[in-house]
Scaffold this motif. Sequence first.
Motif, PDB file in Angstrom:
ATOM      1  N   HIS A 166       0.818  -1.208   0.000  1.00 14.93           N
ATOM      2  CA  HIS A 166       0.000   0.000   0.000  1.00 14.93           C
ATOM      3  C   HIS A 166       0.851   1.256   0.000  1.00 14.93           C
ATOM      4  N   GLN A 167       2.142   1.088   0.184  1.00 16.93           N
ATOM      5  CA  GLN A 167       3.046   2.229   0.068  1.00 16.93           C
ATOM      6  C   GLN A 167       3.078   2.734  -1.367  1.00 16.93           C
ATOM      7  N   GLN A 168       2.554   1.944  -2.303  1.00 17.45           N
ATOM      8  CA  GLN A 168       2.508   2.358  -3.698  1.00 17.45           C
ATOM      9  C   GLN A 168       1.628   3.593  -3.876  1.00 17.45           C
ATOM     10  N   ASN A 169       0.814   3.929  -2.899  1.00 14.28           N
ATOM     11  CA  ASN A 169      -0.038   5.095  -3.017  1.00 14.28           C
ATOM     12  C   ASN A 169       0.726   6.386  -2.786  1.00 14.28           C
ATOM     13  N   SER A 170       2.066   6.271  -2.708  1.00 13.61           N
ATOM     14  CA  SER A 170       3.018   7.379  -2.634  1.00 13.61           C
ATOM     15  C   SER A 170       3.044   8.085  -1.284  1.00 13.61           C
ATOM     16  N   SER A 171       2.129   7.779  -0.413  1.00 14.50           N
ATOM     17  CA  SER A 171       2.149   8.368   0.925  1.00 14.50           C
ATOM     18  C   SER A 171       2.262   7.265   1.946  1.00 14.50           C
ATOM     19  N   ARG A 172       3.289   7.323   2.789  1.00 11.31           N
ATOM     20  CA  ARG A 172       3.503   6.246   3.740  1.00 11.31           C
ATOM     21  C   ARG A 172       2.369   6.163   4.740  1.00 11.31           C
ATOM     22  N   THR A 173       1.660   7.254   4.977  1.00 11.08           N
ATOM     23  CA  THR A 173       0.575   7.236   5.944  1.00 11.08           C
ATOM     24  C   THR A 173      -0.660   6.519   5.411  1.00 11.08           C
ATOM     25  N   SER A 174      -0.661   6.170   4.116  1.00 12.93           N
ATOM     26  CA  SER A 174      -1.825   5.513   3.531  1.00 12.93           C
ATOM     27  C   SER A 174      -1.760   4.001   3.629  1.00 12.93           C
ATOM     28  N   ILE A 175      -0.729   3.462   4.273  1.00 14.97           N
ATOM     29  CA  ILE A 175      -0.579   2.011   4.376  1.00 14.97           C
ATOM     30  C   ILE A 175      -1.728   1.429   5.194  1.00 14.97           C
ATOM     31  N   SER A 176      -2.323   0.379   4.689  1.00  9.65           N
ATOM     32  CA  SER A 176      -3.429  -0.247   5.390  1.00  9.65           C
ATOM     33  C   SER A 176      -2.960  -0.881   6.687  1.00  9.65           C
ATOM     34  N   GLN A 177      -3.748  -0.686   7.756  1.00  3.84           N
ATOM     35  CA  GLN A 177      -3.435  -1.288   9.040  1.00  3.84           C
ATOM     36  C   GLN A 177      -4.132  -2.634   9.190  1.00  3.84           C
ATOM     37  N   GLN A 178      -4.976  -2.997   8.237  1.00  4.67           N
ATOM     38  CA  GLN A 178      -5.703  -4.252   8.316  1.00  4.67           C
ATOM     39  C   GLN A 178      -4.861  -5.396   7.758  1.00  4.67           C
ATOM     40  N   LEU A 179      -4.989  -6.535   8.396  1.00  3.06           N
ATOM     41  CA  LEU A 179      -4.263  -7.713   7.930  1.00  3.06           C
ATOM     42  C   LEU A 179      -5.064  -8.430   6.860  1.00  3.06           C
ATOM     43  N   PRO A 180      -4.374  -9.097   5.916  1.00  2.55           N
ATOM     44  CA  PRO A 180      -5.094  -9.870   4.898  1.00  2.55           C
ATOM     45  C   PRO A 180      -5.788 -11.074   5.530  1.00  2.55           C
ATOM     46  N   LYS A 181      -6.692 -11.652   4.785  1.00  2.00           N
ATOM     47  CA  LYS A 181      -7.424 -12.825   5.275  1.00  2.00           C
ATOM     48  C   LYS A 181      -6.475 -13.982   5.537  1.00  2.00           C
ATOM     49  N   ARG A 182      -5.466 -14.122   4.673  1.00  2.00           N
ATOM     50  CA  ARG A 182      -4.454 -15.158   4.841  1.00  2.00           C
ATOM     51  C   ARG A 182      -3.068 -14.519   4.743  1.00  2.00           C
ATOM     52  N   VAL A 183      -2.124 -15.043   5.519  1.00  2.46           N
ATOM     53  CA  VAL A 183      -0.743 -14.567   5.462  1.00  2.46           C
ATOM     54  C   VAL A 183       0.114 -15.648   4.823  1.00  2.46           C
ATOM     55  N   PHE A 184       0.764 -15.298   3.731  1.00  6.05           N
ATOM     56  CA  PHE A 184       1.599 -16.249   2.998  1.00  6.05           C
ATOM     57  C   PHE A 184       3.010 -16.216   3.562  1.00  6.05           C
ATOM     58  N   ASN A 185       3.552 -17.371   3.920  1.00  4.46           N
ATOM     59  CA  ASN A 185       4.882 -17.453   4.525  1.00  4.46           C
ATOM     60  C   ASN A 185       5.893 -17.960   3.506  1.00  4.46           C
ATOM     61  N   THR A 186       6.549 -17.031   2.816  1.00  2.00           N
ATOM     62  CA  THR A 186       7.563 -17.411   1.827  1.00  2.00           C
ATOM     63  C   THR A 186       8.732 -18.114   2.497  1.00  2.00           C
ATOM     64  N   PHE A 187       9.063 -17.708   3.713  1.00  2.00           N
ATOM     65  CA  PHE A 187      10.213 -18.286   4.414  1.00  2.00           C
ATOM     66  C   PHE A 187      10.045 -19.789   4.596  1.00  2.00           C
ATOM     67  N   ALA A 188       8.850 -20.203   5.020  1.00  2.00           N
ATOM     68  CA  ALA A 188       8.607 -21.633   5.239  1.00  2.00           C
ATOM     69  C   ALA A 188       8.686 -22.407   3.926  1.00  2.00           C
ATOM     70  N   ARG A 189       8.197 -21.807   2.852  1.00  2.00           N
ATOM     71  CA  ARG A 189       8.222 -22.487   1.551  1.00  2.00           C
ATOM     72  C   ARG A 189       9.649 -22.634   1.030  1.00  2.00           C
ATOM     73  N   HIS A 190      10.524 -21.729   1.440  1.00  4.56           N
ATOM     74  CA  HIS A 190      11.903 -21.746   0.949  1.00  4.56           C
ATOM     75  C   HIS A 190      12.614 -23.033   1.330  1.00  4.56           C
ATOM     76  N   TYR A 191      12.209 -23.628   2.424  1.00  3.96           N
ATOM     77  CA  TYR A 191      12.942 -24.782   2.938  1.00  3.96           C
ATOM     78  C   TYR A 191      12.301 -26.124   2.571  1.00  3.96           C
ATOM     79  N   THR A 192      11.350 -26.105   1.662  1.00  5.99           N
ATOM     80  CA  THR A 192      10.774 -27.361   1.208  1.00  5.99           C
ATOM     81  C   THR A 192      11.776 -28.103   0.327  1.00  5.99           C
ATOM     82  N   LYS A 193      11.651 -29.431   0.298  1.00  2.00           N
ATOM     83  CA  LYS A 193      12.582 -30.241  -0.490  1.00  2.00           C
ATOM     84  C   LYS A 193      12.421 -29.959  -1.980  1.00  2.00           C
ATOM     85  N   ASN A 194      11.185 -29.749  -2.407  1.00  2.00           N
ATOM     86  CA  ASN A 194      10.915 -29.484  -3.819  1.00  2.00           C
ATOM     87  C   ASN A 194      10.595 -28.008  -3.979  1.00  2.00           C
TER      88      ASN A 194
END
Length: 341
Positions: free
Chosen positions: A55-83
């Motif tokens: 949401h920082q794409q709206n050019s104003s840092r104060t416009s960042i949404s404070q709401q969390l998404p319905k789901r949080v994607f964890n790239t870190f956990a996926r990084h350590y999968t065997k495949n």
Amino acid sequence: MVENNLTSSLIPLLALTKGQNQRRFMIISMVATIITIAVFIYLGKYPLTANSYVHQQNSSRTSISQQLPKRVFNTFARHYTKNISDCWTDEDYNYWKQGDFYPPGPLHGNIAYMILTGDKHLRSRCDIMMCTFGVTIHPSRLFFVGESSSDSRIPIYDVVAPETPRPVDTTWSHQKVSRGLAMVIDKLNKSADGAEVQWIMVLDDDTFISPPNLALLVAEYNPQESFMIGQECAGAFCGGAGYVISRGLFERLPPFIISCYRTPVDGYSDQAVPRCITIKTNVRPLDRKEFNSQPPDHFTSRDGLQVRPQGYGRGITFHYMKPAERYLSLWRLHQAYYRSR
């Protein structure tokens, strides 16, 4: 006796000096602590979570949404999968299409991303892009352009001319930039919230991209004016560094952009299309050090230091980010930095 008297008279003086140094050190430490706390309080006004920082794409840092998404994607956990292909799945894509990974709200970002790809890279480069930066982008702002019209994991669009021989080889792939831009602009014009988009970012499927750093850069410019910004090379753009086009310019492209093809003097489409745009609009490429046609380690070499003697600042793009593990590792560092803010 004289030596003892001298020594005894110096002891209180040394003790006094030591006490003064200790008090001076304590004062300096307190001041440093206060400054550090103040900095963290300042930065703490702008929380950046795994997905909400777009949401920082709206050019104003104060416009960042404070709401969390319905789901949080964890790239870190996926990084350590065997495949490594498990980093992004069909199920993930369905959640993403529904907007589950993006913070709720009326704003979807003022930057659209167009990624050039081919069928042979869908299950490698494209999956990696989706499980890193792609998952943080709203579905209405991300376009992979290639020679397929559908895929189970990627928002892909077939933009090559119908008469193009299949499978599409390198020669015929150069039309993807011009025809892709025509398609993306058309979709934005027909979209209910397309007017919110002020910039179109063009990049390859092996180019690392930092959306928050890009948002910071475009905030320096008026999108209603005509700009195309990237790493300038010989009157065009360096291959793979990517470039961003302002609304003031991309609104002028539809009448001619589909006819902008590579000529014999152009080595690749990153040269051909910008040169064509310059000829038609008289808008020249604007060079910024944040766009890079090589990976980060290149800029510690002799050749790299000649190109970027002052470094690359808040790096936005880095080309040739392969294999997948390399892209993922850089994304982890990127996320660790923004999460710490």
